[in-house]
Design a protein around this motif. Structure first.
Motif, PDB file in Angstrom:
ATOM      1  N   LEU A 123       0.830  -0.951  -0.045  1.00  0.00           N
ATOM      2  CA  LEU A 123       0.120   0.062  -0.096  1.00  0.00           C
ATOM      3  C   LEU A 123       0.757   1.176  -0.087  1.00  0.00           C
ATOM      4  N   ASP A 124       0.659   2.037  -0.934  1.00  0.00           N
ATOM      5  CA  ASP A 124       1.593   3.400  -0.978  1.00  0.00           C
ATOM      6  C   ASP A 124       3.033   3.082  -0.761  1.00  0.00           C
TER       7      ASP A 124
ATOM      8  N   VAL B 157      -1.227  -5.520  11.972  1.00  0.00           N
ATOM      9  CA  VAL B 157      -0.809  -5.267  10.848  1.00  0.00           C
ATOM     10  C   VAL B 157       0.741  -4.608  11.192  1.00  0.00           C
ATOM     11  N   THR B 158       1.718  -4.830  10.567  1.00  0.00           N
ATOM     12  CA  THR B 158       3.078  -4.666  10.819  1.00  0.00           C
ATOM     13  C   THR B 158       3.851  -4.423   9.506  1.00  0.00           C
ATOM     14  N   GLU B 159       4.504  -3.254   9.477  1.00  0.00           N
ATOM     15  CA  GLU B 159       5.242  -2.633   8.153  1.00  0.00           C
ATOM     16  C   GLU B 159       6.493  -3.822   8.050  1.00  0.00           C
ATOM     17  N   LYS B 160       6.709  -4.222   7.008  1.00  0.00           N
ATOM     18  CA  LYS B 160       7.684  -5.012   6.807  1.00  0.00           C
ATOM     19  C   LYS B 160       8.956  -4.753   7.352  1.00  0.00           C
TER      20      LYS B 160
ATOM     21  N   THR C 299       2.781  -6.925   6.639  1.00  0.00           N
ATOM     22  CA  THR C 299       2.322  -8.171   6.837  1.00  0.00           C
ATOM     23  C   THR C 299       1.290  -8.104   7.696  1.00  0.00           C
ATOM     24  N   ILE C 300       0.146  -8.930   7.320  1.00  0.00           N
ATOM     25  CA  ILE C 300      -1.316  -8.931   7.953  1.00  0.00           C
ATOM     26  C   ILE C 300      -1.422 -10.357   8.709  1.00  0.00           C
ATOM     27  N   ALA C 301      -1.495 -10.597   9.897  1.00  0.00           N
ATOM     28  CA  ALA C 301      -1.657 -11.623  10.680  1.00  0.00           C
ATOM     29  C   ALA C 301      -3.128 -11.663  11.155  1.00  0.00           C
ATOM     30  N   ILE C 302      -3.698 -12.648  10.503  1.00  0.00           N
ATOM     31  CA  ILE C 302      -5.176 -12.656  11.134  1.00  0.00           C
ATOM     32  C   ILE C 302      -5.185 -14.086  12.046  1.00  0.00           C
TER      33      ILE C 302
END
Length: 65
Positions: free
Chosen positions: A13-14, A29-32, A19-22
């Motif tokens: 995104l932008d 949500v953590t920026e790589k 990384t999205i952990a469900i």
């Protein structure tokens, strides 16, 4: 059981990758490349507290700008 596993996905995104952990507890949500991320419980999402928390953060960010 398969229902209790955490599912991870990547999102760009932008020009940033996250990384999205469900997980059974909620979503993180953590920026790589970073360690800290934003986390929200399913209860907060379902109850509407997620929107309230985001609105409060936007208001505080505006005050600190």
């Amino acid at each position: 059981s398969a229902r209790q596993k955490t599912i991870k996905r990547e999102l760009t995104l932008d020009d940033r990758t996250y990384t999205i952990a469900i997980a059974p507890e909620g979503v993180k949500v953590t920026e790589k490349g970073k360690r800290k991320g934003r986390e929200i419980s399913w209860r907060a999402i379902v109850s509407g507290d997620a929107q309230l928390a985001e609105d409060l953060k936007i208001s505080l960010d505006a005050l600190n700008a």
